[in-house]
Design an enzyme around this catalytic site. Structure first.
Site, PDB file in Angstrom:
ATOM      1  N   ASP A 160       0.634  -1.155  -0.076  1.00  0.00           N
ATOM      2  CA  ASP A 160      -0.039  -0.037  -0.047  1.00  0.00           C
ATOM      3  C   ASP A 160       0.873   1.483   0.124  1.00  0.00           C
ATOM      4  O   ASP A 160       1.814   1.463   0.734  1.00  0.00           O
ATOM      5  CB  ASP A 160      -0.741   0.065   1.390  1.00  0.00           C
ATOM      6  CG  ASP A 160      -2.086   0.921   1.087  1.00  0.00           C
ATOM      7  OD1 ASP A 160      -2.699   0.696   0.121  1.00  0.00           O
ATOM      8  OD2 ASP A 160      -2.348   1.551   2.043  1.00  0.00           O
ATOM      9  N   CYS A 204      -5.870   5.333  -1.853  1.00  0.00           N
ATOM     10  CA  CYS A 204      -5.923   3.866  -1.818  1.00  0.00           C
ATOM     11  C   CYS A 204      -7.176   3.237  -2.153  1.00  0.00           C
ATOM     12  O   CYS A 204      -7.233   2.119  -2.887  1.00  0.00           O
ATOM     13  CB  CYS A 204      -5.286   3.295  -0.254  1.00  0.00           C
ATOM     14  SG  CYS A 204      -6.161   1.932   0.321  1.00  0.00           S
ATOM     15  N   HIS A 234      -9.909  -3.013   2.057  1.00  0.00           N
ATOM     16  CA  HIS A 234     -10.375  -1.562   2.391  1.00  0.00           C
ATOM     17  C   HIS A 234     -11.478  -1.306   1.346  1.00  0.00           C
ATOM     18  O   HIS A 234     -11.440  -0.137   0.764  1.00  0.00           O
ATOM     19  CB  HIS A 234      -8.996  -0.745   1.981  1.00  0.00           C
ATOM     20  CG  HIS A 234      -9.348   0.523   2.972  1.00  0.00           C
ATOM     21  ND1 HIS A 234      -8.520   1.770   2.617  1.00  0.00           N
ATOM     22  CD2 HIS A 234      -9.787   0.755   3.889  1.00  0.00           C
ATOM     23  CE1 HIS A 234      -8.765   2.553   3.429  1.00  0.00           C
ATOM     24  NE2 HIS A 234      -9.756   2.021   4.375  1.00  0.00           N
TER      25      HIS A 234
END
Length: 200
Positions: free
Chosen positions: A14, A57, A107
């Site tokens: 990430d 992200c 996520h």
């Protein structure tokens, strides 16, 4: 005669800039060597002409998992989510005969549409990470915790365990191995505290 489909291990770290990866021969190559990543790049596929359509992200993950730009998939910020039926990447890989798995950072809020998943809730914790897993209760109630571990170690151990215990050798695999590190707050495993102590 058709060729055997290749196995695919999709590694994602990430917020990991290309400048910090030696395989891209950047200015940080000597300061912070990345021999394992470099060997994966040499043996696999290196994306030399790839672009991020959104610097955040969650929207980036949404683009990868849907194959659609953010103005089409509807994810513009960290609060976005992708419904299981819109997760085209694992759906299409399964249709192509692949066994699919995702381990690590997800996520995207809704349940992953993979044959197997073990994902961090939200951003996840660096230490003692909890994972959401498949089980007898509906998403997101089934959880396991890797007490005493750094998230990178727990994610790696979980991926290796998948290969050992869940892998179906009769099918090609598509595995998303996705680290939480290195975003804020940059909490590394203690064994790396002195890693660059002698570098000036």
């Amino acid at each position: 005669k058709s060729e055997t489909p290749p196995n695919i291990l999709f590694n994602m770290s990430d917020d990991h800039t290309a400048q910090a990866i030696g395989a891209y021969a950047t200015v940080l190559k000597e300061l912070n060597p990345t021999p394992t990543i470099d060997s994966l790049a040499a043996e696999g596929i290196r994306f030399d002409n790839a672009f991020c359509t959104n610097a955040i992200c969650t929207p980036s993950r949404a683009c990868i998992i849907t194959g659609r730009y953010n103005h089409n998939n509807g994810v513009f910020d960290l609060g976005g989510n992708i419904a299981p039926e819109s997760q085209m990447l694992p759906i299409q890989m399964r249709r192509a005969g692949y066994q699919t798995a995702i381990i690590g950072k997800w996520h995207l809020k809704q349940e992953p549409n993979f044959d197997y998943y073990k994902v961090l809730p939200g951003q996840g914790n660096y230490f003692d990470p909890e994972f959401r897993v498949q089980g007898d209760q509906p998403w997101p109630k089934n959880t396991v915790t890797h007490a005493g571990q750094h998230s990178s170690d727990a994610i790696t151990d979980a991926t290796l365990a998948w290969f050992k215990n869940q892998r179906d050798p009769s099918r090609p695999f598509f595995v998303c191995h996705q680290f939480k590190a290195p975003p804020d707050y940059f909490e590394n495993a203690p064994r790396y505290q002195s890693y660059l102590a002698d570098v000036h």
